[in-house]
Design a protein around this motif. Sequence first.
Motif, PDB file in Angstrom:
ATOM      1  N   TRP A 188      -4.712   6.633  -0.777  1.00  0.00           N
ATOM      2  CA  TRP A 188      -4.023   5.353  -0.670  1.00  0.00           C
ATOM      3  C   TRP A 188      -4.392   4.449  -1.840  1.00  0.00           C
ATOM      4  O   TRP A 188      -5.525   4.459  -2.311  1.00  0.00           O
ATOM      5  N   TYR A 241       1.414   5.677   9.117  1.00  0.00           N
ATOM      6  CA  TYR A 241       0.145   5.087   9.556  1.00  0.00           C
ATOM      7  C   TYR A 241       0.337   4.634  11.012  1.00  0.00           C
ATOM      8  O   TYR A 241       1.471   4.493  11.481  1.00  0.00           O
ATOM      9  N   CYS A 284       0.727   5.811  -0.816  1.00  0.00           N
ATOM     10  CA  CYS A 284      -0.136   6.981  -0.714  1.00  0.00           C
ATOM     11  C   CYS A 284       0.439   8.112  -1.558  1.00  0.00           C
ATOM     12  O   CYS A 284       1.648   8.375  -1.519  1.00  0.00           O
ATOM     13  N   GLU A 315       0.824  -1.201   0.000  1.00  0.00           N
ATOM     14  CA  GLU A 315       0.000   0.000   0.000  1.00  0.00           C
ATOM     15  C   GLU A 315       0.862   1.257   0.000  1.00  0.00           C
ATOM     16  O   GLU A 315       1.810   1.379   0.775  1.00  0.00           O
ATOM     17  N   TRP A 328       6.046   8.067  -1.646  1.00  0.00           N
ATOM     18  CA  TRP A 328       4.784   7.308  -1.676  1.00  0.00           C
ATOM     19  C   TRP A 328       4.536   6.544  -0.362  1.00  0.00           C
ATOM     20  O   TRP A 328       3.526   5.850  -0.253  1.00  0.00           O
TER      21      TRP A 328
END
Length: 312
Positions: free
Chosen positions: A218, A273, A213, A211, A269
């Motif tokens: 996202w 989190y 962002c 993943e 990127w």
Amino acid sequence: MTPSSQGVEYAQLRAFVEVAEQGGFSRAAERLGVTPSSLSQTIRALETRLGVRLFNRTTRSVALTPPGQALFNRLRPAMDEIGAAVEMASRAGGRVAGTVRVHAARVAAARRIEPMLAAFHAAHPDVVIDLTVDDAVVDIVAGGFDLAIRPGEVVEKDMIAVKLGGDHRQFPMATPDYLARHGRPAEPGDLTAHACIRWRWDGRSQPYDWEFCRDGAWFAVSVAGPLIVNDRRMMLDACLAGIGIAFLTNEEGAPHIAAGRLEPMLEPWCAAYPGFFLCYPRQRQMAPALRAFIDAVRAVEHDYTIPANKSW
């Protein structure tokens, strides 16, 4: 009721709660320090005394009957209160004792629990830490655990959650030798042309998609490669061996980046989190052993900042 019969009743009720929590006789017997056959006899004696079946038993499973579930719902909080009261009395005498049952993700166990074990045991020699280490997302209460340490993304909403340390970031990482041979991806989509080492959550059939962002949005990239594992330590070791690119957290990669063994990529990127949380059920009175363990884990702090790298 005589004192001896009261003791038998308490033992039967404690055995009942343990079987209900563990979902079977074998693990419950192990925790109680008795044989499964002896435990089965204890439960049958309780059912005979109450005049009701508490469990439905098959060769493969043990499940609570409706009356058994009703008894468990009322009895479990009471048993917790008794245990807490006993430990409070012990603490009043200057002694913290008891068992703390912990479920921890592998990285959390290595980074947050292992560093405090020796000092904790020296300070609290009468506390037993019953630690289960895996990356499965389990029901804390149903599993018979007192607390869990897990990533913020999988913390149940009805749990008390205490953040441990700062936020996490995940980066694609590889050895300098791998990047010299295969080149460095310029954007996340380029990873599909590389050998990627994939990780799979315990209990899930498909590997985790990586993943990223960009501009607050996202998105996931489905990568491919020669190795899929459910153990993050093995993923890290395979990456260090030059097998391919792994998607590692700052906690996992920072010491290897500082030593020049790994290089992170695609920093723009890789957004932050929530990291690890210590979570446990709401309770009116916390057992002293549990409080001591929580305090010890919270005291463990490390700096896992990824060093700046102009080649990102």
